[in-house]
Scaffold this active site. Sequence first.
Site, PDB file in Angstrom:
ATOM      1  N   ARG A  14      33.261  26.626  46.521  1.00 47.95           N
ATOM      2  CA  ARG A  14      32.352  25.802  45.701  1.00 47.95           C
ATOM      3  C   ARG A  14      33.146  24.733  44.946  1.00 47.95           C
ATOM      4  O   ARG A  14      33.019  23.546  45.214  1.00 47.95           O
ATOM      5  CB  ARG A  14      31.572  26.719  44.740  1.00 47.95           C
ATOM      6  CG  ARG A  14      30.412  26.043  44.024  1.00 47.95           C
ATOM      7  CD  ARG A  14      30.792  25.235  42.802  1.00 47.95           C
ATOM      8  NE  ARG A  14      31.536  26.001  41.815  1.00 47.95           N
ATOM      9  CZ  ARG A  14      32.124  25.442  40.762  1.00 47.95           C
ATOM     10  NH1 ARG A  14      32.078  24.140  40.564  1.00 47.95           N
ATOM     11  NH2 ARG A  14      32.806  26.175  39.904  1.00 47.95           N
ATOM     12  N   CYS A 239      36.136  18.567  39.668  1.00 46.44           N
ATOM     13  CA  CYS A 239      34.737  18.249  39.459  1.00 46.44           C
ATOM     14  C   CYS A 239      34.548  16.754  39.680  1.00 46.44           C
ATOM     15  O   CYS A 239      35.245  15.948  39.078  1.00 46.44           O
ATOM     16  CB  CYS A 239      34.325  18.631  38.032  1.00 46.44           C
ATOM     17  SG  CYS A 239      32.651  18.120  37.645  1.00 46.44           S
TER      18      CYS A 239
HETATM   19  P1  HMG Z   1      18.518  14.601  37.357  1.00 46.42           P
HETATM   20  O1  HMG Z   1      18.555  13.448  38.296  1.00 46.42           O
HETATM   21  O2  HMG Z   1      18.520  14.321  35.877  1.00 46.42           O
HETATM   22  O3  HMG Z   1      17.331  15.618  37.740  1.00 46.42           O
HETATM   23  O4  HMG Z   1      19.752  15.542  37.712  1.00 46.42           O
HETATM   24  P2  HMG Z   1      15.789  15.567  37.633  1.00 46.42           P
HETATM   25  O5  HMG Z   1      15.334  16.904  37.154  1.00 46.42           O
HETATM   26  O6  HMG Z   1      15.338  14.339  36.891  1.00 46.42           O
HETATM   27  O7  HMG Z   1      15.378  15.422  39.166  1.00 46.42           O
HETATM   28  C1  HMG Z   1      15.653  14.261  39.924  1.00 46.42           C
HETATM   29  C2  HMG Z   1      15.476  14.579  41.417  1.00 46.42           C
HETATM   30  O8  HMG Z   1      16.416  15.589  41.819  1.00 46.42           O
HETATM   31  C3  HMG Z   1      14.111  15.149  41.746  1.00 46.42           C
HETATM   32  O9  HMG Z   1      13.824  14.764  43.101  1.00 46.42           O
HETATM   33  C4  HMG Z   1      14.323  16.637  41.738  1.00 46.42           C
HETATM   34  O10 HMG Z   1      13.428  17.367  42.522  1.00 46.42           O
HETATM   35  C5  HMG Z   1      15.736  16.739  42.317  1.00 46.42           C
HETATM   36  P3  HMG Z   1      12.967  13.444  43.409  1.00 46.42           P
HETATM   37  O11 HMG Z   1      11.665  13.662  42.696  1.00 46.42           O
HETATM   38  O12 HMG Z   1      13.757  12.292  42.857  1.00 46.42           O
HETATM   39  O13 HMG Z   1      12.921  13.458  44.904  1.00 46.42           O
HETATM   40  N1  HMG Z   1      16.430  17.955  41.882  1.00 46.42           N
HETATM   41  C6  HMG Z   1      17.003  18.833  42.722  1.00 46.42           C
HETATM   42  N2  HMG Z   1      17.095  18.863  44.067  1.00 46.42           N
HETATM   43  C7  HMG Z   1      17.750  19.931  44.594  1.00 46.42           C
HETATM   44  N3  HMG Z   1      18.287  20.916  43.845  1.00 46.42           N
HETATM   45  C8  HMG Z   1      18.208  20.911  42.513  1.00 46.42           C
HETATM   46  C9  HMG Z   1      17.534  19.826  41.893  1.00 46.42           C
HETATM   47  N4  HMG Z   1      17.283  19.515  40.612  1.00 46.42           N
HETATM   48  C10 HMG Z   1      16.601  18.377  40.614  1.00 46.42           C
HETATM   49  N5  HMG Z   1      18.740  21.891  41.795  1.00 46.42           N
HETATM   50  C11 HMG Z   1      20.831  17.685  37.839  1.00 46.42           C
HETATM   51  C12 HMG Z   1      19.991  16.735  36.995  1.00 46.42           C
HETATM   52  C13 HMG Z   1      21.307  18.789  36.935  1.00 46.42           C
HETATM   53  C14 HMG Z   1      19.961  18.249  38.958  1.00 46.42           C
HETATM   54  C15 HMG Z   1      22.021  16.882  38.434  1.00 46.42           C
HETATM   55  O14 HMG Z   1      22.686  16.256  37.387  1.00 46.42           O
HETATM   56  C16 HMG Z   1      22.995  17.741  39.182  1.00 46.42           C
HETATM   57  O15 HMG Z   1      22.684  18.294  40.236  1.00 46.42           O
HETATM   58  N6  HMG Z   1      24.242  17.894  38.651  1.00 46.42           N
HETATM   59  C17 HMG Z   1      25.237  18.770  39.231  1.00 46.42           C
HETATM   60  C18 HMG Z   1      26.626  18.213  39.048  1.00 46.42           C
HETATM   61  C19 HMG Z   1      27.618  19.190  39.616  1.00 46.42           C
HETATM   62  O16 HMG Z   1      27.309  19.945  40.529  1.00 46.42           O
HETATM   63  N7  HMG Z   1      28.827  19.179  39.076  1.00 46.42           N
HETATM   64  C20 HMG Z   1      29.874  20.054  39.523  1.00 46.42           C
HETATM   65  C21 HMG Z   1      29.653  21.494  39.145  1.00 46.42           C
HETATM   66  S1  HMG Z   1      30.140  21.883  37.480  1.00 46.42           S
HETATM   67  C22 HMG Z   1      31.850  22.098  37.569  1.00 46.42           C
HETATM   68  O17 HMG Z   1      32.448  21.819  38.561  1.00 46.42           O
HETATM   69  C23 HMG Z   1      32.576  22.702  36.401  1.00 46.42           C
HETATM   70  C24 HMG Z   1      32.969  24.172  36.623  1.00 46.42           C
HETATM   71  O18 HMG Z   1      33.802  24.311  37.756  1.00 46.42           O
HETATM   72  C25 HMG Z   1      33.735  24.701  35.395  1.00 46.42           C
HETATM   73  C26 HMG Z   1      34.886  23.799  34.937  1.00 46.42           C
HETATM   74  O19 HMG Z   1      35.759  23.487  35.745  1.00 46.42           O
HETATM   75  O20 HMG Z   1      34.867  23.425  33.776  1.00 46.42           O
HETATM   76  C27 HMG Z   1      31.728  25.049  36.835  1.00 46.42           C
HETATM   77 MG    MG Z   2      35.945  23.981  37.836  1.00 48.89          MG
END
Ligand code: HMG
Ligand code: MG
Length: 307
Positions: A14, A239
């Site tokens: 992931r 990330c």
């Molecule tokens: P948004 O654009 O604000 O979402 O994104 P929204 O709720 O306004 O929805 C917009 C569109 O996205 C809609 O579709 C929703 O249906 C769709 P449309 O009407 O435009 O066709 N949508 C989705 N589709 C599929 N799956 C979903 C989903 N949610 C909404 N779950 C959101 C907000 C949170 C979804 C977005 O910002 C996002 O996906 N962010 C993820 C970023 C990410 O994955 N970052 C990396 C992981 S975190 C990390 O790596 C840190 C960690 O390792 C720890 C560390 O290292 O510190 C964990």
């Molecule tokens: Mg991480």
Amino acid sequence: MSEPAIRIVEVGPRDGLQNEKALVATATKVKLIHRLADCGLCQVEATSFVSPKWVPQLADAEQVMAGLVPRPGVSYPVLVPNLTGLERALAAGAREVAVFTAASEAFNRRNTNASVEESLQRFAPVMARAAEAGVPVRGYVSTVLGCPYQGEVPLADVVRVASALHAMGCFEVSLGDTIGVGTARRAAAMVRAVAAQVPVAQLAVHFHDTYGQALANILACLDEGVATIDSSVAGLGGCPYARGATGNVATEDVVYLLHGLGLATGVDLERLAATGDWISGVLGRGNGSRAGRALSARLAAQAPDTA
Ligand code: HMG
Ligand code: MG
């Protein structure tokens, strides 16, 4: 074999693959996850049910889950950012999920398009639905030792967000040094401060190794009683929304450290080194694990000459 003293949560499929530029084939992802389980890793974070627009690399989350073979004692947790993500994950057969937010407002906004408070509010229905489905939820707090946008992150914010995740029912809170800027004494002080509110047995540490401090930080956190460590095979990771974040601490390096300390992990290190070498080759990148490289070189030198 003795019961592992330390639990390793392998996040390579992931956290590692989410950051790859070139698309990785679903079959390769599935093979990686299975090979990691074959090494004795019991928690292998498989993918994310985030928006495919935000992280195109993991847009095949459903297909990855469909390819996984369930094994007794092995879990394949997945990331979910909201209820939509959870519903997708449940439909795909996920039996453990993780929500994620941050101690820093600036990072959380870039990563999830929400303030920290808004993201916590998003998790309320996720927790309720997961409880109904009998699925445990892990909580991540990012930027616990520094933020790429805001700089310093007050310790009080880390404690507040970690406590909030624990209070809403996360069985474990993983403390992420997303950009790997922390050093050992600060890491220990951070864990101590959080552990005053959340039992240390329910804390994990998640170090990216940008500044080469991850192993030192882990050692300092072990001394604070932490017994769960996130890491990534071959040091894959980063990330896409954290400028300057490079790989996670390599699982091979963590296992080498722990075995050297006499702490059982249940992981077959030689097999893991071979897996790290294999995935590095597939991705066309250098192996980010020092222990992995050294072990592979030693094994190659010992191999009978068949030429
Ligand atoms: P948004 O654009 O604000 O979402 O994104 P929204 O709720 O306004 O929805 C917009 C569109 O996205 C809609 O579709 C929703 O249906 C769709 P449309 O009407 O435009 O066709 N949508 C989705 N589709 C599929 N799956 C979903 C989903 N949610 C909404 N779950 C959101 C907000 C949170 C979804 C977005 O910002 C996002 O996906 N962010 C993820 C970023 C990410 O994955 N970052 C990396 C992981 S975190 C990390 O790596 C840190 C960690 O390792 C720890 C560390 O290292 O510190 C964990
Ligand atoms: Mg991480």
